[in-house]
Scaffold this motif. Structure first.
Motif, mmCIF file in Angstrom:
data_model
loop_
_atom_site.group_PDB
_atom_site.id
_atom_site.type_symbol
_atom_site.label_atom_id
_atom_site.label_comp_id
_atom_site.label_asym_id
_atom_site.label_seq_id
_atom_site.Cartn_x
_atom_site.Cartn_y
_atom_site.Cartn_z
ATOM 1 N N HIS D 111 0.813 -1.211 0.000
ATOM 2 C CA HIS D 111 0.000 0.000 0.000
ATOM 3 C C HIS D 111 0.850 1.266 0.000
ATOM 4 C CE1 HIS D 111 -3.628 2.237 0.272
ATOM 5 N NE2 HIS D 111 -3.074 2.986 1.213
ATOM 6 N N ALA D 208 -5.986 -5.965 1.063
ATOM 7 C CA ALA D 208 -5.808 -4.535 0.778
ATOM 8 C C ALA D 208 -6.606 -4.131 -0.457
ATOM 9 C CB ALA D 208 -4.322 -4.214 0.601
ATOM 10 N N GLY D 211 -10.107 -3.280 0.097
ATOM 11 C CA GLY D 211 -10.385 -2.009 0.762
ATOM 12 C C GLY D 211 -10.575 -2.132 2.254
ATOM 13 N N LEU D 212 -10.086 -3.217 2.858
ATOM 14 C CA LEU D 212 -10.234 -3.378 4.307
ATOM 15 C C LEU D 212 -9.153 -2.580 5.033
ATOM 16 C CD1 LEU D 212 -11.161 -7.113 4.093
ATOM 17 C CD2 LEU D 212 -12.630 -5.309 5.001
ATOM 18 N N PRO D 213 -9.423 -2.182 6.276
ATOM 19 C CA PRO D 213 -8.466 -1.313 6.977
ATOM 20 C C PRO D 213 -7.106 -1.998 7.151
ATOM 21 C CG PRO D 213 -10.517 -1.574 8.268
ATOM 22 C CD PRO D 213 -10.622 -2.480 7.088
ATOM 23 N N LEU D 214 -6.061 -1.325 6.706
ATOM 24 C CA LEU D 214 -4.719 -1.888 6.793
ATOM 25 C C LEU D 214 -4.308 -2.169 8.228
ATOM 26 C CD1 LEU D 214 -2.931 0.420 4.227
ATOM 27 C CD2 LEU D 214 -3.523 -1.996 3.941
ATOM 28 N N GLU D 215 -4.778 -1.339 9.165
ATOM 29 C CA GLU D 215 -4.392 -1.522 10.568
ATOM 30 C C GLU D 215 -4.924 -2.836 11.109
ATOM 31 O OE1 GLU D 215 -5.979 0.985 9.281
ATOM 32 O OE2 GLU D 215 -5.133 2.902 9.902
ATOM 33 N N LEU D 216 -5.897 -3.426 10.428
ATOM 34 C CA LEU D 216 -6.539 -4.628 10.968
ATOM 35 C C LEU D 216 -6.307 -5.864 10.121
ATOM 36 C CD1 LEU D 216 -9.901 -3.075 12.147
ATOM 37 C CD2 LEU D 216 -7.852 -3.549 13.477
ATOM 38 N N ARG D 218 -4.011 -7.928 10.194
ATOM 39 C CA ARG D 218 -3.666 -9.012 11.107
ATOM 40 C C ARG D 218 -4.925 -9.565 11.791
ATOM 41 N NH1 ARG D 218 0.828 -7.816 15.661
ATOM 42 N NH2 ARG D 218 1.904 -7.106 13.797
ATOM 43 N N GLY D 219 -5.895 -8.700 12.004
ATOM 44 C CA GLY D 219 -7.144 -9.127 12.645
ATOM 45 C C GLY D 219 -7.871 -10.188 11.831
ATOM 46 N N PHE D 220 -7.839 -10.056 10.509
ATOM 47 C CA PHE D 220 -8.538 -11.056 9.692
ATOM 48 C C PHE D 220 -7.805 -12.397 9.751
ATOM 49 C CE2 PHE D 220 -9.608 -6.881 7.936
ATOM 50 C CZ PHE D 220 -10.959 -6.894 8.242
#
Lengths: 268, 268, 268, 268
Positions: D111, D208, D211-216, D218-220
Motif C-alpha cells: 500500500h 488490501a 479495501g479493508l483497513p490496513l491496521e486490521l 492481522r485481525g482477519f
C-alpha cells in the motif's frame, strides 16, 4: 531426542531446586519476592541495595487507579467471574506501547546512548554535555525524548526524585540514571520549556542500571501491575463498580448509520 | 454522574497516593514487593511474619520448570516477540483448574469445613477428629481431597514441611493449616494408603490462614508465576528452546483422515 | 519419538491439505468461512442447510454493541495499539460464564435431558410432557432454566422465533430445539409467569442439534464475537470512544480510605 | 454526559439491529458469516465476488497444523480446561509479527508503494517497472520484501496462484495484487534468485485490494485462526496430544547452572 536446558525450576521425587538452590531450605522463608523475581530474571542474586531499588520501582508501577488496564480487569471479571486468570491476563494485555511502554522505551533509549559512548563521562559536567548532544540530536529528528513530560504531574513527578534518592542511598546511580538526570537538567535550554522527568521513565533508567535485560523492562512493569490488578479485583469483590462502568457506556450509546470504509487507494 | 470509589492508587498534579499513603515517601523504598502485594489485596499492611509466610508461598509457586505455562510463554514469544505482554498473558491463561487450581481448591475446601465448625478444635486431637470426619465424608461422596497426593513427590513434597515450619516460626498456624496437617495425619486410616500433602495445597491453606480473599487464591499463584514466566523469557532470550520445541512437534506430526464428530444424541 | 496425529492442516513442499482436501483447489474459493469453521470443528462437511443454521447462530452472537467485551477490546487497543492480537484476546477473555456462557449452558442442559430420554418423544405433546417434568424438577432444586428470561427483551427475543424458523426451513429441528420450544410453552404453568426464550439459549439448542461438540459451544460464540470485535476495532479507528470511556471513569474516581479485608474465619 | 456513537449492534426491548439492519429478519439466515465479518469491519456489505475472495483468504489462513499457536491453545486447554476462552485467547496471542504478521506487513508494504504512485500503471509493463524500482530500492536498504520466500514451499506456495485466479474470476485484481504479481515476475533479475510469493503475502495483497483497513489486516488472519483453533480443540478433545507434548519437553529437560545476566553497559 532434543534436550531442553534450564537453570530455573527442576525437581526429582525427593527434591525441588530453583536456580541451583534447594527451594525448601534455601529459598522459601529466606528470599523475598522482589528479590526472587530479580534473581529469576538475571540468574544472579541481587544485593540488598539492588533489591531495594528494584522493589521501589515495582511499588512505583503497581497501581495508578482506574487506568485502562484496571478497568479492563474489572470488566472481564464481571463477564467471566469463573476465570481469575482471564481477568488478570486481559488487564496485562493493555501493557503495551502507550501506557506501560515508557519504562521500556526510556531504558532502551538511554542504553543506546550509553552503549555508544566510550569512555563514559566522569562527572556531571560530562553527563550534561552528552545529554545536550543527545537532546539536540533527538530534536533535530523531531522525535520525543522518552521519559520526559507527564500529562498530570506537569511540575514534577513525585516518584522521580524519590527513586534517585533511593538509588543514591544504595550507591546504585549508574550511567542510565546519570544520563537521565542530566537530560532533566539540560533539556530546557534546547526545548525552551521545562518538562518533568516522569516516573515511568526513571523506573526504566533504574532497571537498566540494575543490569536487567532491556528486552524485558516492560515485563517488570507487568509484574508490578499484576499485584495492582489483584488489588483491583479484591476491591471489585467488595465494592463492585464494573457493572456501573458497563452501564454508563451502554446506556449512553447512540445508534448512528454505518459509514462505509473508503475503498480504493484512499484508505489507510 | 456515577462515582467510582477506590482506596488504591490516586493522584493529583503534585502527589500520588496508594492505599491512603504517600507513594513516594511512604511506600517506595519502605515496602517490599511481597508486602505491597499483600497490602493491595487485603487493604491492610501485613506484619513482618505474615509477609514472610506470604513470600514463602510465592517462592513455592513461582516456577516449576517446563510446565505447560512456561512452554506456552516461550512459544508465544517465539511467534510474537513484539509483545512481551502477550507472552506473559498467554502463560497465565494456563493457570486454571488443573495446574494452578489446587491452591485455590484446597484453600476453599478447608475453609468450608472450618467455617461450619463452631467452636474450632482446641488441640491436635480435636483437629484429628474433625479431619477424620471430613475425610470420611469426602470418601463417601467419592470425591478427592484437594491438596492430597502428588504425581512426582510421592513420598512427600519438600515444600510442605518447610511452609509449616515457617508458619510456626511466625506464630501463624491458623485453622486452615491445622486442619490440613490433621488430614495429613489421619487420611491413611480411611484411605488405606499414605499420600503426601502437596505444596500447592499447603500454600492454599497458608494463604487462607493469612486471611486473604478465597476468591483470589488463584490470583496469588498467578502473581508468583508471573515472576517465574519473566524468568523463563529471560532464559529464552539467551538459551532459546521454543523453536526446537515447536519443530519437535511439527516434524513429528502424522496426517490422518478426518474422523467425523458423531451427530445425534450420542455426542457429548 | 512420539507422533502427533492430526486431520487438520498439513503441508509438503508442493502441497497443502486441510481436512484431507487440497487447500488450494478444493477449499479456497469453494468453501465459505462459516462452512469451513463447522467442518474444522466437526471434521465433516456440513450440508447447505446446516451451514445456514450455523451462520444464523454466528450472526445472532456476533455483536451486541457496547458489551463489556467490546469495551475491553477498545480500551486494550487504546493502551497497546501495537498489538491487535492482544486487544482481540482481551475481549474474548470476557466470554465466560456470565455474558457468553448461556449458549453453552443451555446446550448442555438440554442435552442432559435429551440424552437421558429413550425413546425421545414423537410429537409436541410428548415434548411438552418432558418439558413439564424438566421445569418442575429444576424448580424443586431452586435452579434457573438456562436460556429462559432476558433483561431487555422481556416480551420476546426477536432472534428466537427467527432461528426456529430457519431451522424449520432447513428441516433441522432436532431434539434440543424441540425440548427448548416445549419449555417455552409449558414453563408459565409451573413458574406462574411467562419468560422469553432468549437468543443465546436458542443458539445453544441449535448448535447442539447440529451435532457440534458440547464442550466447545462457547467456542462458537467466541468465533462469532471475534468478527464483532474486529468490527469494534474498525469503528474505534475511525470514531474513537475508548479514551472518553477511560476518562469518564478516571475523572469520576473518588478516593476512599482502605477497608481492611476481614481476617480469621469470617472471610470468604 | 458523554455519548458513545456506534453503527454496530443496538437493541430496544422489541428489536435488535446490526449495522442499521434488523438482525432477525435481515441478517440471520440471509448473510453468511464471512460476508458478515467483512460487513462489520468495512461497514459496507461486500459483493458476492468480494465475499468469495475474502473467504478464500480466510480459508488460506485458518489452520497450518501444529503451529506454535495451535500447540499453545492445546497446552492451555490441558492446563485450564475450565476456560475455552483462555485457550483460544492464548493461541491468538501468538498472532504477532513473526507467524501471522506477514499478511499485514505485506499489505502495508504494497500500500505504501501504491499510495505514493499517481497515476497507477495501466498495464503489466508499467507494474513491472514499478516493481523493479521497488525491489531495487528495498535491496539497497538491505530490507526484505514482505511476502517473498517460504521456508517450506520453496518452489511455489500453492495458495498464491489460486488466490490470483479467484480474484481474477471475480474481477478483483486491484493495484495491490497487481504490484505483488509484478514483484513475483521481476525480483529474480534484482536478487539473482527466484523466490515464491507466499500465501500469507498474497492474502495481505488481496485484503488490501478489498479495501479493508490496513491496521486490521492481522485481525482477519486472527479471525481465520480462531476457526482453526476451535478445530484444534475439537481434535484435542477426541485425540489428545497436549499432555504428550508437555511430557516430551518436561522429561527432556536438563538442569544447568544459572548463568548470570551480564551487568553494566555490556548488556542488551
Amino acid at each position: 531426542m532434543p534436550e531442553y536446558p534450564t537453570a530455573l525450576g527442576a525437581s526429582t521425587p525427593t527434591s525441588i531446586t530453583l536456580l541451583g538452590h534447594d527451594l525448601a531450605s534455601e529459598v522459601m522463608g529466606e528470599v523475598g519476592f522482589g528479590e526472587l523475581a530479580f534473581w529469576l530474571a538475571a540468574q544472579r542474586r541481587p544485593s540488598p541495595g539492588e533489591t531495594r531499588v528494584f522493589e521501589a520501582v515495582l511499588a512505583a508501577l503497581a497501581d495508578h487507579g482506574f487506568t485502562p488496564t484496571a478497568i479492563v480487569t474489572r470488566l472481564t471479571y464481571l463477564s467471566a467471574p469463573d476465570s481469575v486468570q482471564g481477568a488478570l491476563a486481559a488487564g496485562l494485555l493493555g501493557g503495551g506501547s502507550r501506557f506501560l511502554g515508557v519504562t521500556e522505551d526510556c531504558g532502551r533509549f538511554l542504553h543506546e546512548v550509553v552503549a555508544a559512548q566510550d569512555p563514559l563521562p566522569g562527572d556531571d559536567a560530562g553527563w550534561d554535555e552528552l545529554a545536550l548532544r543527545t537532546v539536540r540530536a533527538r530534536r533535530q529528528q523531531r522525535r520525543l525524548i522518552p521519559g520526559l513530560g507527564h500529562h498530570v504531574h506537569k511540575d514534577g513527578d513525585p516518584r522521580t526524585p524519590r527513586l534517585f534518592e533511593i538509588a543514591a542511598e544504595e550507591g546504585l546511580i549508574g550511567p542510565h540514571l546519570s544520563l537521565f538526570a542530566a537530560i532533566g537538567r539540560v533539556h530546557p535550554a534546547v526545548l525552551n520549556r521545562t518538562l518533568p522527568l516522569n516516573g515511568a521513565g526513571v523506573c526504566g533508567a533504574a532497571l537498566a542500571d540494575l543490569g536487567l535485560p532491556l528486552e524485558l523492562l516492560r515485563g517488570f512493569a507487568l509484574l508490578a501491575r499484576t499485584a495492582g490488578l489483584i488489588g483491583q479485583l479484591a476491591e471489585e469483590l467488595r465494592r463492585p463498580v464494573a457493572n456501573e462502568i458497563f452501564l454508563s457506556v451502554d446506556l449512553n450509546n447512540r445508534s448512528i448509520p454505518p459509514e462505509p470504509f473508503p475503498t480504493g487507494e484512499s484508505h489507510g
